[in-house]
Design a protein around this motif. Structure first.
Motif, short mmCIF file in Angstrom:
data_model
loop_
_atom_site.label_atom_id
_atom_site.label_comp_id
_atom_site.label_asym_id
_atom_site.label_seq_id
_atom_site.Cartn_x
_atom_site.Cartn_y
_atom_site.Cartn_z
N LYS A 69 12.39 -3.36 -5.89
CA LYS A 69 12.32 -2.24 -4.96
C LYS A 69 12.82 -1.02 -5.73
CE LYS A 69 11.92 -2.48 -0.93
NZ LYS A 69 10.73 -2.34 -0.07
N THR A 106 6.96 -1.21 -1.83
CA THR A 106 7.27 0.17 -1.47
C THR A 106 6.91 0.46 -0.02
OG1 THR A 106 6.90 2.49 -2.03
CG2 THR A 106 5.05 1.00 -2.39
N HIS A 145 6.12 6.27 -3.78
CA HIS A 145 5.45 5.46 -4.79
C HIS A 145 4.73 6.29 -5.86
CE1 HIS A 145 3.05 5.75 -1.09
NE2 HIS A 145 2.10 6.12 -1.92
#
Length: 178
Positions: A32, A84, A89
């Motif tokens: 992440k 995401t 992103h």
């Protein structure tokens, strides 16, 4: 029960064949990036990949691109994935791509608008999976990406958990954080 599902059995058998050809389980590192702390989907994908026979390493939450790249390298990953949901992103994934070794496939999953998915793929992301992607479809695509790659790079033995990660699993039930 997934084990009784013919599609799942075929998917798991394909992973087993790839692992056999490579002489070890395929290593997948999942991360992440940024302030995105929602990891439910990531944990579901990690569990399915592990159950199918991949060796999965989960990175820590709230990492930047440099930290994530370091985790992926420490995990000895054959393939990396980013989950995401926070909408950053287009900034974070390209920064991670710049830090990964050439030829290491990177996939992205989560909330990614189609136009953004095309931009990420143009930058080198191998695949983008949106909400509702089936585990069978995700694994089939990963197998295609891994089969298309060259033979795995020689890698040193990996520790039980990659530095800073939340855990690993190799082809079996996965200990997930509470």
């Amino acid at each position: 029960m997934r084990s009784a599902d013919p599609a799942w059995a075929a998917t798991s058998a394909a992973v087993a064949r790839l692992n056999h050809r490579r002489g070890r389980p395929v290593r997948v590192a999942l991360v992440k990036l940024g302030l995105d702390g929602h990891d439910r989907g990531l944990l579901s994908v990690a569990s399915a990949l592990s159950a199918a026979g991949f060796a999965v390493s989960l990175g820590p939450l709230f990492t930047d691109a440099a930290e994530a790249a370091g985790f992926i390298a420490a995990a000895g990953a054959d393939l990396a994935g980013v989950s995401t949901l926070a909408g950053a992103h287009l900034e974070q994934v390209p920064a991670l791509l710049e830090r990964l070794p050439p030829g290491l496939p990177l996939v992205v999953g989560g909330i990614v608008p189609p136009a953004d998915a095309h931009r990420l793929q143009a930058l080198g992301v191998a695949a983008v999976f949106g909400p509702g992607s089936s585990m069978d479809a995700i694994i089939a695509r990963l197998l295609t990406l891994l089969d298309a790659g060259s033979a795995p790079r020689p890698q040193p033995p990996r520790p039980a958990a990659a530095a800073g990660g939340r855990g690993t699993a190799a082809g079996g039930p996965m200990a997930l954080p509470q």
